[in-house]
Each structure stands twice: as structure tokens, then as C-alpha cells.
Design a protein around this motif. Structure first.
Motif, PDB file in Angstrom:
ATOM      1  N   LYS A 134       1.808 -12.306  -9.061  1.00  0.00           N
ATOM      2  CA  LYS A 134       3.058 -13.025  -8.819  1.00  0.00           C
ATOM      3  C   LYS A 134       3.707 -12.596  -7.512  1.00  0.00           C
ATOM      4  CE  LYS A 134       5.718  -9.766 -11.649  1.00  0.00           C
ATOM      5  NZ  LYS A 134       6.546  -9.611 -12.852  1.00  0.00           N
ATOM      6  N   HIS A 135       3.283 -11.449  -6.953  1.00  0.00           N
ATOM      7  CA  HIS A 135       3.844 -11.008  -5.683  1.00  0.00           C
ATOM      8  C   HIS A 135       3.348 -11.837  -4.515  1.00  0.00           C
ATOM      9  CE1 HIS A 135       4.930  -6.697  -7.185  1.00  0.00           C
ATOM     10  NE2 HIS A 135       5.595  -7.655  -7.798  1.00  0.00           N
ATOM     11  N   VAL A 136       2.185 -12.425  -4.648  1.00  0.00           N
ATOM     12  CA  VAL A 136       1.616 -13.206  -3.549  1.00  0.00           C
ATOM     13  C   VAL A 136       1.548 -14.689  -3.876  1.00  0.00           C
ATOM     14  CG1 VAL A 136       0.273 -11.256  -2.724  1.00  0.00           C
ATOM     15  CG2 VAL A 136      -0.720 -12.814  -4.390  1.00  0.00           C
ATOM     16  N   ALA A 137       2.018 -15.062  -5.082  1.00  0.00           N
ATOM     17  CA  ALA A 137       1.912 -16.467  -5.489  1.00  0.00           C
ATOM     18  C   ALA A 137       2.727 -17.375  -4.584  1.00  0.00           C
ATOM     19  CB  ALA A 137       2.356 -16.623  -6.947  1.00  0.00           C
ATOM     20  N   VAL A 206      -1.067  -6.622   5.429  1.00  0.00           N
ATOM     21  CA  VAL A 206       0.350  -6.894   5.629  1.00  0.00           C
ATOM     22  C   VAL A 206       1.171  -6.300   4.483  1.00  0.00           C
ATOM     23  CG1 VAL A 206       2.100  -8.698   5.798  1.00  0.00           C
ATOM     24  CG2 VAL A 206      -0.074  -8.958   6.985  1.00  0.00           C
ATOM     25  N   LEU A 207       0.792  -6.612   3.240  1.00  0.00           N
ATOM     26  CA  LEU A 207       1.501  -6.084   2.089  1.00  0.00           C
ATOM     27  C   LEU A 207       1.197  -4.601   1.912  1.00  0.00           C
ATOM     28  CD1 LEU A 207       1.013  -8.889  -0.582  1.00  0.00           C
ATOM     29  CD2 LEU A 207       3.087  -8.347   0.680  1.00  0.00           C
ATOM     30  N   MET A 208       2.167  -3.840   1.453  1.00  0.00           N
ATOM     31  CA  MET A 208       1.965  -2.424   1.202  1.00  0.00           C
ATOM     32  C   MET A 208       2.420  -2.078  -0.211  1.00  0.00           C
ATOM     33  SD  MET A 208       5.106  -0.546   3.244  1.00  0.00           S
ATOM     34  CE  MET A 208       4.490   1.054   2.756  1.00  0.00           C
ATOM     35  N   GLN A 209       1.934  -0.964  -0.723  1.00  0.00           N
ATOM     36  CA  GLN A 209       2.328  -0.510  -2.042  1.00  0.00           C
ATOM     37  C   GLN A 209       3.750   0.038  -1.999  1.00  0.00           C
ATOM     38  OE1 GLN A 209       0.759  -0.918  -4.746  1.00  0.00           O
ATOM     39  NE2 GLN A 209      -1.401  -1.211  -4.273  1.00  0.00           N
ATOM     40  N   HIS A 233       9.697  -2.585   2.750  1.00  0.00           N
ATOM     41  CA  HIS A 233      10.004  -1.211   3.129  1.00  0.00           C
ATOM     42  C   HIS A 233      10.282  -1.178   4.623  1.00  0.00           C
ATOM     43  CE1 HIS A 233       9.657   1.065  -0.461  1.00  0.00           C
ATOM     44  NE2 HIS A 233       8.361   0.875  -0.646  1.00  0.00           N
ATOM     45  N   ARG A 234      11.212  -0.325   5.040  1.00  0.00           N
ATOM     46  CA  ARG A 234      11.424  -0.102   6.475  1.00  0.00           C
ATOM     47  C   ARG A 234      10.687   1.175   6.856  1.00  0.00           C
ATOM     48  NH1 ARG A 234      16.813  -1.012   7.439  1.00  0.00           N
ATOM     49  NH2 ARG A 234      16.354  -3.032   8.404  1.00  0.00           N
ATOM     50  N   LEU A 235       9.753   1.030   7.781  1.00  0.00           N
ATOM     51  CA  LEU A 235       8.943   2.162   8.205  1.00  0.00           C
ATOM     52  C   LEU A 235       9.704   3.045   9.179  1.00  0.00           C
ATOM     53  CD1 LEU A 235       5.552   0.283   8.709  1.00  0.00           C
ATOM     54  CD2 LEU A 235       6.473   1.318   6.626  1.00  0.00           C
ATOM     55  N   GLN A 239      10.083  -0.954  11.766  1.00  0.00           N
ATOM     56  CA  GLN A 239       9.504  -2.235  11.369  1.00  0.00           C
ATOM     57  C   GLN A 239       9.591  -2.408   9.856  1.00  0.00           C
ATOM     58  OE1 GLN A 239       5.547  -2.039  12.925  1.00  0.00           O
ATOM     59  NE2 GLN A 239       6.125  -2.787  14.950  1.00  0.00           N
ATOM     60  N   GLU A 240       9.642  -3.699   9.443  1.00  0.00           N
ATOM     61  CA  GLU A 240       9.680  -4.027   8.028  1.00  0.00           C
ATOM     62  C   GLU A 240       8.282  -4.463   7.576  1.00  0.00           C
ATOM     63  OE1 GLU A 240      12.657  -6.884   7.114  1.00  0.00           O
ATOM     64  OE2 GLU A 240      14.211  -5.880   8.287  1.00  0.00           O
ATOM     65  N   ARG A 241       7.838  -3.883   6.461  1.00  0.00           N
ATOM     66  CA  ARG A 241       6.543  -4.256   5.909  1.00  0.00           C
ATOM     67  C   ARG A 241       6.753  -4.710   4.472  1.00  0.00           C
ATOM     68  NH1 ARG A 241       0.882  -0.901   6.402  1.00  0.00           N
ATOM     69  NH2 ARG A 241      -0.471  -2.549   5.557  1.00  0.00           N
ATOM     70  N   PRO A 242       6.283  -5.907   4.115  1.00  0.00           N
ATOM     71  CA  PRO A 242       6.617  -6.471   2.804  1.00  0.00           C
ATOM     72  C   PRO A 242       5.862  -5.807   1.662  1.00  0.00           C
ATOM     73  CG  PRO A 242       5.142  -7.936   3.974  1.00  0.00           C
ATOM     74  CD  PRO A 242       5.473  -6.835   4.935  1.00  0.00           C
ATOM     75  N   ILE A 243       6.537  -5.768   0.516  1.00  0.00           N
ATOM     76  CA  ILE A 243       5.920  -5.330  -0.734  1.00  0.00           C
ATOM     77  C   ILE A 243       5.528  -6.539  -1.575  1.00  0.00           C
ATOM     78  CG2 ILE A 243       6.262  -3.973  -2.835  1.00  0.00           C
ATOM     79  CD1 ILE A 243       8.420  -2.415  -1.263  1.00  0.00           C
TER      80      ILE A 243
END
Length: 791
Positions: A134-137, A206-209, A233-235, A239-243
């Protein structure tokens, strides 16, 4: 959980209410209710910021020493084991611990001995930890772009995460080529690029845990039909990396919300969607609707006038710890794309029998009787309803006793009933598509208008979109359109605000007032008003007045006027061209509000002159008094006075006399008091020569100083007369005693005689302070010049 093959999920019932609280803390949690007054809880409730941490510590103490078989997260407990026997042993131990601690489980939410488990946004199985589908749907199920705007949204989404997508410019080349063409044509190369970028956006690249040690960001957005959210998450590099991504469609009712309510709904929905990530954690909430940063701010109170829906949203969000930040729409493309790709899911149809009959009752009989009064009879409606593919299927389901809601139908279809082979919605009969035009014609037979047609239709008939069809029928009626009333007037005419004074002026005539015409000229930038009196409003008189104003203030760039003959004449056009006016704009015929600047001040001037009782003899005086006060007063639109914006300073009026001296004036007066005169001076009784000012006499004649006036002027007595002279018109008398005795000096010039000069002869007209200071300044300047030249 490494090596586990079976999992259990235990959910605690009303977890926080298991915690009793002391009396001091209960006073802090006192609730003020409308129905029961003040309520003081004796157990922990949701909303207090420290309760989640206290509860987690309690759960860790209850399950202490069982780390190899259980993991707890607030009210969620996960039990895992290698096989079924070990799972039963682990459950026995854990349930005994929960029973001893007085904790209860919610049986309906518990899952036992499952090979795969969805929990905390992940899917857990024997092979490890996987990100939830559902996170990538939201991205995976997004339809292909069909318009240029949709493709631009997708590219904006990809660009937002360009730091994590290598060779993004090369991958999107085919998509950007589609944007360059005039007609939107989806090519095979564009399709390959589109699928490639979608795969990258939903990949671990692109997506991270989820990482509890990194800052958490929730970006939300709402479009006309959907809601979107991105959890990121903000690294350390900023930069912002999506969960996870999420999107959903709004119901028909929610789509009618105002935009601010849609944006607030998106925030609440997203917080609920990612509840397990956000609860009891500090996170940053990002929205592109700036008013919400104030309304939903956790440290600010709600506005006084706030609808209950927004208050409910704010009450729910008060349970979370967050900062809300505004981000412009152009920088908010990640959540904006998710809100626009949402599609309504098609529910599964589940046919279940229902025992209720669809027999006609008294109320339905009354409704059918009313329908019989129309040219379209109930029998005809029933026959056409059965022929219709969509409505006929609903009739068949109702005849078999099925529940429409359980068959997958939504409101209003799930509320349809059947009577005499006609479908009913509440008290209204459902009209099939083939008969709707006949019903509309009958409703519109008297040309009653939209409101009355809708009111009449709500008493008899219904079909989806009936209100829109009624509005279309009225708009397409030729008789109604030819006799329609005027549309609502636009509140104000928009003119671009000028860059400086006297760039655009508005002119108009007012009058006659006191047998005269007034030409009103308004500067659009400063609201400076010029009022000129003229006996006639001809083109020649208008040109003369404007020529004088142009000479004083310069030539404007634009002149706005109505369509009066004096402004449309060829001579006036020639005058503007020769003067250098670039644009002459006219107001629309029969619409004076276009030239509202001048029209408004015409009314203002006329009203002010009428209030002052203006006559022909006092016209100019009253106009000057009005302009003096108006130009000095701050304007409501510019918040500055017209004089300040037009002249760069405020004009002086007699009202300024009531003000005390400012600092600069006090310092100037002090300097005057300490001024050390370096010019010539004379004392009363001193003999001097002064300029006669008479061609028949000598240029210099003798006299005696009678009195000193200020620093530079003296009263001189000469043969019984008092004469005023400037110090530059006086010379010292140089002579011996004999010459002094030989000099003819009036005997009345003794010191005693000088002191007895009458007051009316002794005191010359008093000078103003400003004039005296000016003389001092000019004289000191003269001395400075002389000393400079001498040196």
C-alpha cells in the motif's frame, strides 16, 4: 524476529485506560463538556503528551525478559516463533503476564498463527521484512497521463526526487519531447520512459526504510477530487527521501468542501494513514495552504469564527506533536501529484438475500398518485425503467430481495425502493433517461426559473444530476435568456496599480454646482484630487484646464475618461497626442463604474460642497477648504495621505499649530538664544547717519537711535519723526566734540525724552519668529561670504 515462521498480533482494548492516575494529574486532565459539565478522569486518556511514553515503559516492564518471543509498540504486541508448538508456549507465557497485569485484549483485532503479518507499515514473513504494497500503490496504480498538465505533474514528482534517480534527464527525454509538440501524442518511447520512472520511484533506490533516528516529514495536498500524502525522512544533507506514498479519492460530499477544508481533510487523513509512524513522535507537517499554518498550529488557538468541522480536525491533531510549515505549490510537487492521480476503487459486488418485501405502502401510493397528474404516467415510467440497462438491473435485485448496499451500490442508489414497478428515492419517483426531457419540459412550461423548478421537482421526481439538468434547461431556453435579469454586478473594477504618481489620471465632470461645472482629476497612485471650476464643459475648456495641470505636474502616461463628447472630440485627441499622453482609455458605455476612481470622487466632492452649503460666492473657498483637509488625510486604500505620496511630504494646515515643538525646532530656538552676533550694533541715543531715501535730500543724513527692533532693525528719530531703517542703511557718526555740537540734533533726543516716546510710535509692527530667524540666517550667511572673500 530472524528465523520466525508464524506470527501473532495482539491488540489491547483501550490501552491507556488501564493506567490509573493520581488526584493531582486528574485535575490537569479535567474536561469541560456541554452535557455533563466538568468531568475529571481517574484513568489516563488520549491527548496528554507524556502518556504514550509512560504506557510504553509500562508495557516493557510487563514483557520484560521476553525479547526473543515478543515485540511491543504501544498497544500493539507481536508474538513470533519458529513453529506452532513454540508459538503456543510463547502465547501462554504472554497471556499469563497480561492477565496478571490486568490488561485486556480486543479479540476482533487479534491475529493468531499467521504466516505473514501486516504491522506498522510493513509486511513480515519468514523471508524477512518487506515494505507494504500500500506504500507504493499510489504510484504503481497511477494511470498514464492523458493531458499535458498530467504529464507535467508526473515530471514534477520525478524531479522532486532527482537526487536519488540517476540520469533523470536522459530517462525523461522522451516525456519532455511529448511536451514540446502542439498536440498531446503518447508514443511508445514515452510509455517506456514513464514505466521506467514509476519503477524507480517505487524501488529501494528512492524509497527508504523507516528509521526512528531521522527527522520525519509528512507532506499533504488536496486536489478537486483526491487527497495525497508523502511520508519522508530528512537526511543529514538536507534532502528528503520518501518512506511511503498514499492517495485516495474524496466522496461526492467531500468534493463540495471549500478548498481550505479539503486541505485540512488531507492533513487529518494522512495522519490517520501513517498513525503508527507519527504517534508519540515529533514530526514536521508540510502544506501549501498558508492559512492552515495558523489555524492548525499546535501552539495557537482557533479563530473565533471557525466551523465545527475545522474545530474537530484541530482537536484530533492536538493529540500529536508536530510543527506545521508552509511550502509554495511549485515546491510541493511530491504531494500534489499524489492528490491528482487518485482513482475511485470499484467495490466488489456481493449478492446477499434480504427478507424484506417491497410492497407498496400508503406513502408510496400517494407519490404514484401525484405522478399520475403529469403527462408521463406511472405505467409508462415503470415500463421505461425496466427497459433501461442500469435501472432495470436495480429493479431485478429489489424484486429478488437483495440489499443494494451489500451489492456494492452507494448512495443514493442504495436507498432506492420499489413500488408498482417504479423506483423511488425517499418520496420521489426515479425517472429513466428516456423520459427525463419530457419531465423537464413539463417543469419548465411556465418559465418559473431555476429555484422554483428545483423546488417543484423535489416534490415529485428524481434522477442523478437533476439539478444540473434543470439549470441547463433554463440556460438553453431562449425566452428565459431574452428576459433574464442583469447578472450580479462586479464589486470593483480592477486597474493595475501605477508605479508612481501622475502616471494614470482619471477625469470626469461634476455639476452643475452653484451655476458652475467642476472638472475632477484624480491621480490613481496617490489619490491626489484636483478640482477646477469652469463655466462650461466644452472641449476647449477641458483642454485649457488639463494643459495647465500638465504644465504643473507633467504629462501622465494614461488618461481615463468616460465617453462624453468633450473627451471623444477630435480636438481633445489631438491635444493628448501633442502633449505626449500615450494612452487614452474610455469606460464601457452605460457602465460608469469602469471609471470608478473619478466617479467616486465626483460624489465625494458634491456631497462635501452640499454639506458646506456652497453658494456661487463661496464655491472656490469651500473647494479649497475641502482639498486642504482631504489631501492631508490618510487614504483608506493606500494608508498614506495623498500629499505624502504625491508631493513626498504632508502639507501644513492650521491644525498643525496644536502640536508642540519637535526636537529640531527646540534645538533651532536654543541655537538662536546662544547666537553670538558678529554684525554691527547701535545703542539708543547714539548719533548716526542713515539713508534718507529722498532724492531731494542728501543720501546720508544725521539722526539718533531711538529704539532697537530685533538684531538688524532700528527706530531712528529725525526732526521729531520716527523712521525705521535696516542696519545696512545706518553708518556710525565719526566727528569731534565741536562738530558734534555744530551738528543739528533735536533737543527732544535726550535719553529721558527717548524713553517717553508713545507706545504707538515706539513699537513697530511685530515680526514673526520665522521671519526673524530668516533674517538672522541670511545675515550670518552674508557675513560668512564676506569673511571668506576677505580671507
Amino acid at each position: 524476529m530472524n528465523g520466525a515462521t508464524l506470527f501473532c498480533h495482539l491488540d489491547l482494548t483501550d490501552a491507556y485506560t488501564h493506567l490509573p492516575i493520581d488526584e493531582e494529574f486528574s485535575h490537569i486532565l479535567t474536561l469541560n463538556t456541554i452535557t455533563h459539565g466538568l468531568i475529571r478522569p481517574t484513568r489516563a486518556v488520549y491527548g496528554a503528551a507524556n502518556i504514550p511514553a509512560i504506557w510504553q515503559r509500562r508495557m516493557e516492564s510487563v514483557l520484560q525478559g521476553l525479547d526473543d518471543i515478543v515485540v511491543s509498540f504501544y498497544d500493539d504486541i507481536i508474538v513470533f516463533a519458529r513453529d506452532f508448538d513454540n508459538l503456543l508456549q510463547a502465547l501462554t507465557i504472554i497471556l499469563d503476564r497480561l492477565r496478571e497485569s490486568g490488561l485486556r485484549l480486543n479479540r476482533s483485532k487479534c491475529v493468531f498463527a499467521a504466516p505473514s503479518l501486516e504491522c506498522l507499515g510493513h509486511r513480515i514473513d519468514r523471508y524477512g521484512l518487506h515494505k507494504s504494497d500500500k506504500h507504493v500503490a499510489a504510484i504503481r496504480d497511477a494511470p498514464r497521463p492523458t493531458t499535458t498538465e498530467e504529464l507535467q505533474l508526473f515530471l514534477g514528482k520525478a524531479t522532486y526526487y532527482s537526487a536519488f534517480i540517476p540520469n533523470l534527464s536522459s530517462r525523461t527525454r522522451a516525456l519532455r519531447d511529448v511536451l514540446l509538440s502542439d498536440n498531446f501524442e503518447w508514443t511508445s518511447e514515452a510509455d517506456k520512459a514513464y514505466l521506467d520512472i514509476k519503477a524507480v520511484l517505487t524501488s529501494p533506490q528512492v524509497l527508504m526504510q523507516y528509521d526512528p533516528t531521522l527527522p520525519l516529514i509528512l507532506a499533504t495536498d488536496a486536489s478537486k477530487t483526491g487527497l495525497g500524502a508523502v511520508l519522508s525522512h530528512r537526511l543529514s544533507n538536507g534532502q528528503e527521501r520518501p518512506i511511503a506514498f498514499a492517495s485516495t479519492s474524496m466522496s461526492t460530499t467531500e468534493q463540495r468542501y471549500p478548498q481550505i477544508d479539503k486541505e485540512a481533510l488531507a492533513i487529518v487523513w494522512a495522519v490517520k494513514k501513517f498513525f503508527h509512524y507519527l504517534y508519540a513522535r515529533k514530526f514536521t507537517l508540510i502544506t501549501d495552504h498558508k492559512p492552515l499554518t495558523q489555524i492548525l498550529h499546535p501552539e495557537k488557538s482557533l479563530p473565533t469564527l471557525c466551523i465545527s468541522r475545522m474545530a474537530n480536525y484541530a482537536d484530533y491533531l492536538a493529540h500529536f506533536d508536530f510543527d506545521i510549515v508552509y511550502k509554495p505549490t511549485k515546491q510541493h510537487t511530491n504531494a500534489d501529484y499524489c492528490s491528482r492521480i487518485s482513482k475511485e476503487t470499484v467495490p466488489q459486488v456481493n449478492y446477499l438475500k434480504q427478507e424484506d418485501d417491497t410492497l407498496e405502502d400508503d406513502f408510496e401510493g400517494f407519490t404514484l398518485h401525484q405522478i399520475q397528474q403529469l403527462p408521463v404516467r406511472a405505467e409508462h415510467i415503470a415500463r421505461e425503467t425496466c427497459k433501461d440497462e442500469y435501472l432495470g438491473k436495480i429493479v431485478q435485485l429489489l424484486e429478488k430481495g437483495y440489499d443494494l448496499a451489500r451489492c456494492g451500490y452507494k448512495s443514493p442508489e442504495n436507498k432506492y425502493t420499489l413500488a408498482a414497478n417504479c423506483l423511488h428515492y425517499e418520496h420521489r419517483v426515479i425517472i429513466p433517461p428516456s423520459l427525463r426531457q419530457a419531465i423537464l419540459n413539463d417543469l419548465h412550461v411556465a418559465h418559473l426559473g431555476v429555484v422554483k423548478m428545483k423546488s417543484l421537482a423535489r416534490s415529485f421526481v428524481y434522477w442523478p444530476g437533476i439539478d444540473n439538468d434543470i439549470e441547463l434547461a433554463v440556460r438553453s431556453c431562449r425566452n428565459c435568456s431574452s428576459n433574464a435579469p442583469s447578472p450580479p454586478k462586479f464589486s470593483c473594477h480592477h486597474w493595475e496599480y501605477p508605479q508612481g504618481p501622475w502616471q494614470r489620471i482619471h477625469v470626469d465632470y461634476a455639476g452643475p454646482i452653484a451655476d458652475s461645472m467642476l472638472l475632477i482629476v484624480v491621480d490613481a497612485y496617490s489619490k491626489w484630487v484636483e478640482v477646477r471650476v469652469t463655466s462650461t464643459s466644452t472641449t476647449e475648456a477641458t483642454v485649457g484646464i488639463l494643459d495647465e495641470l500638465f504644465c504643473s505636474y507633467g504629462v501622465p502616461t494614461t488618461l481615463v475618461s468616460d465617453n462624453g463628447p468633450q473627451f471623444t472630440a477630435r480636438e481633445f485627441k489631438h491635444f493628448l497626442q501633442m502633449s505626449g499622453v500615450k494612452f487614452h482609455k474610455f469606460s464601457a458605455p452605460y457602465h460608469p463604474a469602469t471609471n470608478g476612481q473619478a466617479e467616486r470622487y465626483v460624489q465625494t466632492v458634491k456631497q462635501a460642497l452640499k454639506a458646506m452649503g456652497t453658494t456661487k460666492s463661496t464655491l472656490k473657498k469651500n473647494i479649497n477648504e475641502f482639498l486642504c483637509q482631504y489631501r492631508r488625510t490618510a487614504h483608506s486604500e493606500t494608508t498614506e495621505s495623498p500629499a505624502k505620496l504625491f508631493l513626498g511630504r504632508n502639507i501644513m494646515t492650521r491644525l498643525d499649530l496644536v502640536r508642540p515643538l519637535d526636537a529640531s525646532t527646540r534645538i533651532t530656538e536654543k541655537q538662536k538664544a546662544n547666537f553670538n552676533t558678529s554684525f554691527r550694533s547701535f545703542t539708543p541715543g547714539q548719533q548716526i547717519y542713515f539713508i534718507s531715501g529722498n532724492n531731494r535730500m542728501d543720501k546720508w543724513i544725521p539722526g539718533v537711535i531711538s529704539k532697537q527692533l530685533g538684531d538688524l532693525h532700528y527706530i531712528i528719530e529725525y526732526h521729531g519723526k520716527h523712521i525705521k531703517r535696516h542696519v545696512d542703511q545706518i553708518q556710525r557718526y565719526h566727528g569731534n566734540e565741536e562738530s558734534e555740537r555744530s551738528l543739528s540734533i533735536p533737543t527732544s533726543l535726550t535719553p529721558q525724552r527717548i524713553s517717553k516716546i508713545p507706545a504707538e510710535q515706539e513699537s513697530p509692527p511685530r515680526r514673526s519668529r520665522s521671519a526673524e530667524s530668516t533674517n538672522r540666517l541670511s545675515y550670518s550667511t552674508t557675513l560668512g561670504k564676506k569673511s571668506s572673500s576677505a580671507s
